[in-house]
Design a protein around this motif. Structure first.
Motif, PDB file in Angstrom:
ATOM      1  N   ARG A 167      -5.335  -4.352  -4.206  1.00 51.82           N
ATOM      2  CA  ARG A 167      -3.854  -4.358  -4.338  1.00 51.82           C
ATOM      3  C   ARG A 167      -3.440  -5.091  -5.609  1.00 51.82           C
ATOM      4  O   ARG A 167      -2.539  -4.657  -6.331  1.00 51.82           O
TER       5      ARG A 167
ATOM      6  N   LYS B  21      -3.190   5.789  -7.048  1.00 53.85           N
ATOM      7  CA  LYS B  21      -2.953   4.690  -6.090  1.00 53.85           C
ATOM      8  C   LYS B  21      -2.899   5.256  -4.672  1.00 53.85           C
ATOM      9  O   LYS B  21      -3.432   4.665  -3.727  1.00 53.85           O
ATOM     10  N   ARG B  22      -2.285   6.436  -4.542  1.00 48.57           N
ATOM     11  CA  ARG B  22      -2.169   7.045  -3.206  1.00 48.57           C
ATOM     12  C   ARG B  22      -3.541   7.404  -2.650  1.00 48.57           C
ATOM     13  O   ARG B  22      -3.795   7.227  -1.469  1.00 48.57           O
TER      14      ARG B  22
ATOM     15  N   GLU C 231      10.058   3.230  -9.309  1.00 45.19           N
ATOM     16  CA  GLU C 231       9.842   4.649  -9.592  1.00 45.19           C
ATOM     17  C   GLU C 231       8.937   5.278  -8.530  1.00 45.19           C
ATOM     18  O   GLU C 231       9.148   6.415  -8.109  1.00 45.19           O
TER      19      GLU C 231
ATOM     20  N   LEU D  54       7.370  -0.903 -11.848  1.00 46.50           N
ATOM     21  CA  LEU D  54       7.098   0.526 -11.596  1.00 46.50           C
ATOM     22  C   LEU D  54       7.153   0.905 -10.118  1.00 46.50           C
ATOM     23  O   LEU D  54       7.197   2.083  -9.776  1.00 46.50           O
TER      24      LEU D  54
ATOM     25  N   LEU E  52      -4.302  -2.996  -8.729  1.00 46.40           N
ATOM     26  CA  LEU E  52      -3.378  -1.869  -8.898  1.00 46.40           C
ATOM     27  C   LEU E  52      -2.022  -2.356  -9.383  1.00 46.40           C
ATOM     28  O   LEU E  52      -1.357  -1.689 -10.182  1.00 46.40           O
ATOM     29  N   ARG E  53      -1.628  -3.530  -8.920  1.00 45.84           N
ATOM     30  CA  ARG E  53      -0.367  -4.111  -9.396  1.00 45.84           C
ATOM     31  C   ARG E  53      -0.480  -4.413 -10.890  1.00 45.84           C
ATOM     32  O   ARG E  53       0.461  -4.193 -11.665  1.00 45.84           O
TER      33      ARG E  53
ATOM     34  N   THR F  80       2.956   7.563 -15.280  1.00 46.47           N
ATOM     35  CA  THR F  80       3.254   7.063 -13.931  1.00 46.47           C
ATOM     36  C   THR F  80       2.886   8.054 -12.817  1.00 46.47           C
ATOM     37  O   THR F  80       2.283   7.642 -11.824  1.00 46.47           O
TER      38      THR F  80
ATOM     39  N   SER G  19      -7.404  -6.827  -0.568  1.00 46.84           N
ATOM     40  CA  SER G  19      -6.490  -7.736  -1.264  1.00 46.84           C
ATOM     41  C   SER G  19      -6.700  -7.658  -2.777  1.00 46.84           C
ATOM     42  O   SER G  19      -5.744  -7.587  -3.562  1.00 46.84           O
TER      43      SER G  19
ATOM     44  N   ILE H 114       0.515   7.029  -9.750  1.00 51.47           N
ATOM     45  CA  ILE H 114       0.974   7.027  -8.352  1.00 51.47           C
ATOM     46  C   ILE H 114       0.003   7.838  -7.490  1.00 51.47           C
ATOM     47  O   ILE H 114      -0.365   7.433  -6.385  1.00 51.47           O
TER      48      ILE H 114
ATOM     49  N   GLU I 120       6.721  -6.138 -10.040  1.00 49.63           N
ATOM     50  CA  GLU I 120       6.062  -4.864 -10.350  1.00 49.63           C
ATOM     51  C   GLU I 120       7.149  -3.806 -10.562  1.00 49.63           C
ATOM     52  O   GLU I 120       7.480  -3.050  -9.654  1.00 49.63           O
TER      53      GLU I 120
ATOM     54  N   THR J 133      -5.133   3.922  -1.606  1.00 48.94           N
ATOM     55  CA  THR J 133      -4.491   3.063  -0.600  1.00 48.94           C
ATOM     56  C   THR J 133      -3.597   3.809   0.369  1.00 48.94           C
ATOM     57  O   THR J 133      -2.830   3.189   1.105  1.00 48.94           O
ATOM     58  N   GLY J 134      -3.684   5.120   0.386  1.00 48.46           N
ATOM     59  CA  GLY J 134      -2.950   5.868   1.388  1.00 48.46           C
ATOM     60  C   GLY J 134      -3.848   6.062   2.594  1.00 48.46           C
ATOM     61  O   GLY J 134      -4.915   5.473   2.721  1.00 48.46           O
TER      62      GLY J 134
ATOM     63  N   ALA K  88       0.857  -1.184   0.000  1.00 50.17           N
ATOM     64  CA  ALA K  88       0.000   0.000   0.000  1.00 50.17           C
ATOM     65  C   ALA K  88       0.892   1.232   0.000  1.00 50.17           C
ATOM     66  O   ALA K  88       2.049   1.193   0.451  1.00 50.17           O
ATOM     67  N   THR K  89       0.339   2.321  -0.494  1.00 47.25           N
ATOM     68  CA  THR K  89       1.083   3.581  -0.529  1.00 47.25           C
ATOM     69  C   THR K  89       1.591   3.966   0.844  1.00 47.25           C
ATOM     70  O   THR K  89       2.732   4.419   0.995  1.00 47.25           O
ATOM     71  N   SER K  90       0.740   3.789   1.858  1.00 53.24           N
ATOM     72  CA  SER K  90       1.096   4.231   3.215  1.00 53.24           C
ATOM     73  C   SER K  90       2.328   3.495   3.743  1.00 53.24           C
ATOM     74  O   SER K  90       3.170   4.106   4.409  1.00 53.24           O
TER      75      SER K  90
ATOM     76  N   SER L  34      -0.123  -1.231 -12.804  1.00 51.15           N
ATOM     77  CA  SER L  34       1.293  -0.837 -12.766  1.00 51.15           C
ATOM     78  C   SER L  34       2.097  -1.600 -13.819  1.00 51.15           C
ATOM     79  O   SER L  34       2.898  -1.025 -14.556  1.00 51.15           O
ATOM     80  N   ASN L  35       1.850  -2.896 -13.900  1.00 48.95           N
ATOM     81  CA  ASN L  35       2.607  -3.716 -14.849  1.00 48.95           C
ATOM     82  C   ASN L  35       2.201  -3.444 -16.291  1.00 48.95           C
ATOM     83  O   ASN L  35       3.033  -3.507 -17.208  1.00 48.95           O
TER      84      ASN L  35
ATOM     85  N   TYR M 200       4.048  -0.358 -17.249  1.00 52.26           N
ATOM     86  CA  TYR M 200       5.457  -0.682 -17.498  1.00 52.26           C
ATOM     87  C   TYR M 200       5.616  -1.303 -18.883  1.00 52.26           C
ATOM     88  O   TYR M 200       6.527  -0.970 -19.639  1.00 52.26           O
TER      89      TYR M 200
END
Lengths: 107, 189
Positions: B108, B145-146, A99, A96, B111-112, B138, B105, B142, A94, B149-150, A63-65, B115-116, B119
């Protein structure tokens, strides 16, 4: 004498299920990872002028956190450039993520 | 040899038609001026040269470029599809308090996957060798995603705050970047 490289594989040396941001939020938090694994390794690498190679593979995801607390936290304490000079990443699951982590170290 | 014939069948066909017409033209009730005008000869030769350049070089190059663009655009459309699934799932749990570990779950993993795919898009773009500057998706990803999941996402009591509009705002921003990239790739020459 060639400085030794320090290897950390998060799934093996810490957990396969990285958790929340702070320790009081649950197990395997970013804060716990920073204090128990990442910071000691970084300080050793800093002293020996070597590199900590961190393998991010084989976990259930980050997770970002967690990432921000661990790597962003290290950068806030020791400086972004210093941290980037002594950390290297491997992430085949993964790519990325690397980055993303660099973004938290040096926004 | 067969490969060459198959690849250039149109050119060969027109060549054969030209040769056949050339040998049989006298059978037709036509009369020709026997003086050869040099300007007309130059005109014919230049036209032939242009046809050869277009047929053997420019047209195949154009086709290769189109294939590369289509691959990149299809990759971006795949990302959009997955983002739409994530948003739909996110809307479903908006009222849950707290949200389930099963959802976390799944999110996550999704999001993976995004991300791939991003890429993979980067790698494919690098292979194409376009002169246009590569789209950088990207940072927007990011940020997206933040927002999802932040802020204590892994806390067992985590729930999404219905009052906050930034979940949707970050999704729309990412979508805008992707659509803009699709348009630019399609226009790129």
């Amino acid at each position: 004498m060639t400085p030794t490289q320090i290897y950390i594989k998060i799934s093996k040396d810490f957990t396969r299920t990285p958790g929340a941001r702070k320790m009081d939020e649950g197990n395997y938090s970013g804060e716990e990872f920073l204090k128990s694994v990442l910071e000691p390794a970084y300080l050793q690498a800093s002293k020996e002028d070597s590199i900590v190679q961190i393998n991010l593979d084989d976990t259930e995801g980050y997770a970002t956190s967690f990432l921000e607390e661990a790597f962003g936290g290290l950068a806030r304490k020791y400086g972004s450039n210093n941290v980037l000079d002594h950390l290297d990443f491997v992430s085949n699951d993964e790519p990325l993520l690397i980055e993303e982590i660099r973004h938290y170290i040096k926004p | 040899m067969l490969k060459f014939l198959a690849k250039n069948k149109a050119q060969i066909l027109f060549f054969l038609i030209g040769v056949t017409v050339g040998f049989t033209i006298t059978l037709f009730p036509l009369s020709f001026v026997h003086d050869i005008d040099p300007l007309n000869m130059i005109n014919i030769l230049v036209t032939l040269l242009v046809a050869l350049i277009v047929g053997l070089y420019l047209e195949p190059k154009n086709q290769d470029s189109r294939v590369e663009k289509d691959i990149l655009i299809s990759q971006l459309n795949e990302i959009k599809l997955l983002l739409r699934e994530i948003q739909a799932g996110f809307q479903d749990v908006y009222d849950e308090n707290p949200i389930s570990e099963g959802f976390k779950s799944k999110l996550r993993k999704q999001l993976r996957s995004v991300s791939n795919l991003l890429y993979s898009f980067d790698e494919t773009y690098n292979e194409c060798g376009f002169s246009y500057t590569k789209p950088t998706l990207t940072p927007a990803f990011i940020n997206y995603k933040r927002t999802l999941t932040g802020n204590g996402f892994d806390n067992p009591s985590f729930k999404y705050d219905k009052a906050e509009g930034y979940y949707n705002a970050s999704y729309l921003r990412l979508l805008r970047e992707i659509n803009s990239s699709i348009i630019k790739i399609n226009k790129n020459t």
